[in-house]
Design a protein around this motif. Structure first.
Motif, PDB file in Angstrom:
ATOM      1  N   ALA A   1       4.432   6.864  -4.198  1.00 51.98           N
ATOM      2  CA  ALA A   1       4.264   6.853  -5.954  1.00 51.98           C
ATOM      3  C   ALA A   1       2.928   5.010  -5.209  1.00 51.98           C
ATOM      4  O   ALA A   1       2.317   5.537  -6.740  1.00 51.98           O
ATOM      5  CB  ALA A   1       5.152   6.167  -6.369  1.00 51.98           C
ATOM      6  N   CYS A   2       3.599   4.509  -4.516  1.00 53.69           N
ATOM      7  CA  CYS A   2       2.438   2.821  -4.343  1.00 53.69           C
ATOM      8  C   CYS A   2       1.111   3.684  -3.610  1.00 53.69           C
ATOM      9  O   CYS A   2       0.283   2.864  -4.103  1.00 53.69           O
ATOM     10  CB  CYS A   2       2.955   2.062  -3.499  1.00 53.69           C
ATOM     11  N   GLY A   3       1.185   4.669  -2.496  1.00 49.64           N
ATOM     12  CA  GLY A   3      -0.356   5.318  -2.449  1.00 49.64           C
ATOM     13  C   GLY A   3      -0.881   5.822  -3.680  1.00 49.64           C
ATOM     14  O   GLY A   3      -2.136   5.290  -3.250  1.00 49.64           O
ATOM     15  N   GLU A   4      -0.115   6.425  -4.644  1.00 51.96           N
ATOM     16  CA  GLU A   4      -1.401   6.901  -5.420  1.00 51.96           C
ATOM     17  C   GLU A   4      -2.162   6.061  -5.958  1.00 51.96           C
ATOM     18  O   GLU A   4      -2.897   5.892  -7.272  1.00 51.96           O
ATOM     19  CB  GLU A   4      -0.143   7.935  -5.601  1.00 51.96           C
TER      20      GLU A   4
ATOM     21  N   ARG B   1       3.631  -3.496  -5.260  1.00 47.56           N
ATOM     22  CA  ARG B   1       2.046  -3.256  -5.999  1.00 47.56           C
ATOM     23  C   ARG B   1       1.417  -4.676  -6.032  1.00 47.56           C
ATOM     24  O   ARG B   1       0.307  -5.103  -6.383  1.00 47.56           O
ATOM     25  CB  ARG B   1       2.920  -2.441  -7.467  1.00 47.56           C
ATOM     26  N   ALA B   2       2.669  -5.895  -6.027  1.00 46.92           N
ATOM     27  CA  ALA B   2       2.080  -7.610  -6.759  1.00 46.92           C
ATOM     28  C   ALA B   2       1.751  -7.997  -5.314  1.00 46.92           C
ATOM     29  O   ALA B   2       0.571  -8.484  -5.604  1.00 46.92           O
ATOM     30  CB  ALA B   2       3.008  -8.253  -7.025  1.00 46.92           C
ATOM     31  N   ALA B   3       2.012  -7.371  -4.343  1.00 42.97           N
ATOM     32  CA  ALA B   3       1.121  -7.672  -3.216  1.00 42.97           C
ATOM     33  C   ALA B   3       0.000  -7.029  -2.864  1.00 42.97           C
ATOM     34  O   ALA B   3      -0.885  -7.844  -2.187  1.00 42.97           O
ATOM     35  CB  ALA B   3       2.436  -7.723  -1.600  1.00 42.97           C
ATOM     36  N   LEU B   4      -0.043  -5.884  -2.664  1.00 45.86           N
ATOM     37  CA  LEU B   4      -1.199  -5.522  -3.128  1.00 45.86           C
ATOM     38  C   LEU B   4      -2.109  -5.540  -3.252  1.00 45.86           C
ATOM     39  O   LEU B   4      -3.829  -5.065  -3.312  1.00 45.86           O
ATOM     40  CB  LEU B   4      -1.454  -3.705  -3.322  1.00 45.86           C
TER      41      LEU B   4
ATOM     42  N   ILE C   1      -2.087   2.556  -5.769  1.00 44.93           N
ATOM     43  CA  ILE C   1      -3.486   1.514  -5.178  1.00 44.93           C
ATOM     44  C   ILE C   1      -4.493   2.677  -4.751  1.00 44.93           C
ATOM     45  O   ILE C   1      -5.877   2.017  -5.049  1.00 44.93           O
ATOM     46  CB  ILE C   1      -3.104   1.213  -3.138  1.00 44.93           C
ATOM     47  N   GLY C   2      -4.432   3.674  -4.649  1.00 45.42           N
ATOM     48  CA  GLY C   2      -5.399   4.882  -4.623  1.00 45.42           C
ATOM     49  C   GLY C   2      -6.664   4.178  -5.772  1.00 45.42           C
ATOM     50  O   GLY C   2      -7.217   4.572  -5.585  1.00 45.42           O
ATOM     51  N   HIS C   3      -5.002   4.777  -6.977  1.00 47.44           N
ATOM     52  CA  HIS C   3      -6.196   4.457  -8.048  1.00 47.44           C
ATOM     53  C   HIS C   3      -7.428   3.357  -8.522  1.00 47.44           C
ATOM     54  O   HIS C   3      -7.720   2.884  -8.923  1.00 47.44           O
ATOM     55  CB  HIS C   3      -4.943   5.040  -9.244  1.00 47.44           C
ATOM     56  N   ALA C   4      -5.830   2.270  -8.060  1.00 47.96           N
ATOM     57  CA  ALA C   4      -6.734   0.858  -8.414  1.00 47.96           C
ATOM     58  C   ALA C   4      -8.177   0.300  -7.757  1.00 47.96           C
ATOM     59  O   ALA C   4      -8.624   0.219  -8.360  1.00 47.96           O
ATOM     60  CB  ALA C   4      -5.687   0.191  -8.206  1.00 47.96           C
ATOM     61  N   ASN C   5      -8.080   1.195  -6.437  1.00 50.96           N
ATOM     62  CA  ASN C   5      -8.987   1.204  -5.619  1.00 50.96           C
ATOM     63  C   ASN C   5     -10.379   1.745  -5.993  1.00 50.96           C
ATOM     64  O   ASN C   5     -11.440   1.275  -6.337  1.00 50.96           O
ATOM     65  CB  ASN C   5      -9.228   1.445  -4.723  1.00 50.96           C
ATOM     66  N   ARG C   6     -10.016   2.946  -7.039  1.00 56.48           N
ATOM     67  CA  ARG C   6     -11.503   3.572  -7.702  1.00 56.48           C
ATOM     68  C   ARG C   6     -11.947   3.165  -8.794  1.00 56.48           C
ATOM     69  O   ARG C   6     -12.911   2.650  -8.647  1.00 56.48           O
ATOM     70  CB  ARG C   6     -10.747   5.115  -8.367  1.00 56.48           C
ATOM     71  N   ILE C   7     -11.323   2.145  -9.207  1.00 54.11           N
ATOM     72  CA  ILE C   7     -11.293   1.281 -10.373  1.00 54.11           C
ATOM     73  C   ILE C   7     -12.223   0.787 -10.368  1.00 54.11           C
ATOM     74  O   ILE C   7     -12.967  -0.197 -10.638  1.00 54.11           O
ATOM     75  CB  ILE C   7     -10.181   1.339 -11.884  1.00 54.11           C
ATOM     76  N   SER C   8     -11.685  -0.606  -8.601  1.00 50.62           N
ATOM     77  CA  SER C   8     -12.663  -1.716  -9.057  1.00 50.62           C
ATOM     78  C   SER C   8     -13.487  -0.775  -7.796  1.00 50.62           C
ATOM     79  O   SER C   8     -14.854  -2.071  -8.888  1.00 50.62           O
ATOM     80  CB  SER C   8     -11.975  -1.766  -7.649  1.00 50.62           C
TER      81      SER C   8
ATOM     82  N   LEU D   1       2.982  -3.401   4.066  1.00 54.42           N
ATOM     83  CA  LEU D   1       1.970  -2.185   4.705  1.00 54.42           C
ATOM     84  C   LEU D   1       2.909  -0.547   4.960  1.00 54.42           C
ATOM     85  O   LEU D   1       3.207   0.631   5.070  1.00 54.42           O
ATOM     86  CB  LEU D   1       0.956  -2.757   5.333  1.00 54.42           C
ATOM     87  N   ASP D   2       4.246  -1.076   5.710  1.00 51.64           N
ATOM     88  CA  ASP D   2       5.191  -0.435   5.604  1.00 51.64           C
ATOM     89  C   ASP D   2       5.741   0.398   4.443  1.00 51.64           C
ATOM     90  O   ASP D   2       6.421   1.890   4.515  1.00 51.64           O
ATOM     91  CB  ASP D   2       6.370  -1.070   6.101  1.00 51.64           C
ATOM     92  N   HIS D   3       5.974  -0.415   3.878  1.00 49.51           N
ATOM     93  CA  HIS D   3       6.468  -0.089   2.226  1.00 49.51           C
ATOM     94  C   HIS D   3       5.504   0.962   1.604  1.00 49.51           C
ATOM     95  O   HIS D   3       5.877   2.123   0.797  1.00 49.51           O
ATOM     96  CB  HIS D   3       6.350  -0.692   0.984  1.00 49.51           C
ATOM     97  N   LEU D   4       4.673   1.329   2.061  1.00 52.07           N
ATOM     98  CA  LEU D   4       2.937   2.167   1.418  1.00 52.07           C
ATOM     99  C   LEU D   4       2.809   3.284   2.195  1.00 52.07           C
ATOM    100  O   LEU D   4       2.975   4.294   1.049  1.00 52.07           O
ATOM    101  CB  LEU D   4       1.558   0.941   1.788  1.00 52.07           C
ATOM    102  N   ARG D   5       3.256   3.079   3.094  1.00 47.12           N
ATOM    103  CA  ARG D   5       3.432   3.965   3.940  1.00 47.12           C
ATOM    104  C   ARG D   5       4.468   5.124   3.586  1.00 47.12           C
ATOM    105  O   ARG D   5       4.453   6.665   3.931  1.00 47.12           O
ATOM    106  CB  ARG D   5       3.535   4.214   5.729  1.00 47.12           C
TER     107      ARG D   5
END
Length: 208
Positions: free
Chosen positions: A34-37, A7-10, A39-46, A26-30
């Motif tokens: 939980a991390c996929g959710e 999450r720090a890297a993302l 990053i999606g939430h973070a992108n929506r807020i941004s 990216l491997d961890h994200l796939r």
């Protein structure tokens, strides 16, 4: 790679920063739902923040332009005021010369000691008028004449009051001495504006 590191890297990637171990992230994200959710939430807020809030415009240039216009206007008004003071001091000096010079002519309508005293007084008035003319021509020297002008105005005021109280003269005759106080005030104002201009020149010379 654990969730905290991913999450720090993302987060760094969202801020356009360089990311170490991008492939591992990216491997961890796939693999991590939980991390996929996250990053999606973070992108929506941004995205919402970018649409809702407009960045503050840079007002530096218009503010500096406005300050410059104000300073130029103030300088123009000061120059006009100073020019008017120079003319006023010069005209007062010429008027004083015009009143004093006739007393020096041989045909003056006074006799004996009165003629001598009248010529001495006229000579003094001419000397003062010449000083005023010099101040009008060279306003940077006006401050040097201010103490003389106020001393003259003060002495004339005191002697006029004493003579009026003693019945030696009347108020109407002594009212003409009020011009000396006016002249002193004009000279003081001219000296003050010229001193400010001289100080500004000195500051510019020091900075350059």
């Amino acid at each position: 790679m654990n969730c905290a590191s991913a999450r720090a890297a993302l987060s760094a990637r969202m801020d356009d920063e360089d990311v170490l171990d991008a492939a591992a992230t990216l491997d961890h994200l796939r693999e991590c739902a939980a991390c996929g959710e996250w990053i999606g939430h973070a992108n929506r807020i941004s995205e919402t923040a970018r649409k809702r809030y407009v960045s503050t415009p840079d007002l530096t240039e218009p503010v500096l332009r406005r300050i410059g216009d104000h300073e130029r206007g103030r300088a123009a008004r000061l120059r006009a005021w100073r020019r008017g003071l120079r003319w006023a001091v010069g005209v007062a000096a010429i008027a004083q010369l015009g009143l004093a010079l006739p007393a020096l002519w041989p045909g003056a309508d006074v006799g004996g000691h009165a003629l001598h005293a009248s010529r001495e007084m006229a000579s003094f008035d001419i000397a003062v008028a010449v000083g005023f003319l010099l101040a009008a021509i060279r306003p940077d020297r006006a401050r040097a004449f201010v103490p003389v002008a106020f001393a003259l105005a003060g002495c004339l005021a005191v002697t006029s009051l004493v003579d009026i109280a003693g019945g030696a003269t009347d108020v109407l005759h002594e009212a003409s001495h009020a011009t000396a106080l006016v002249q002193a005030g004009l000279l003081w104002a001219l000296g003050r504006t010229s001193a400010g201009r001289a100080s500004q020149r000195e500051r510019v010379a020091v900075t350059t």
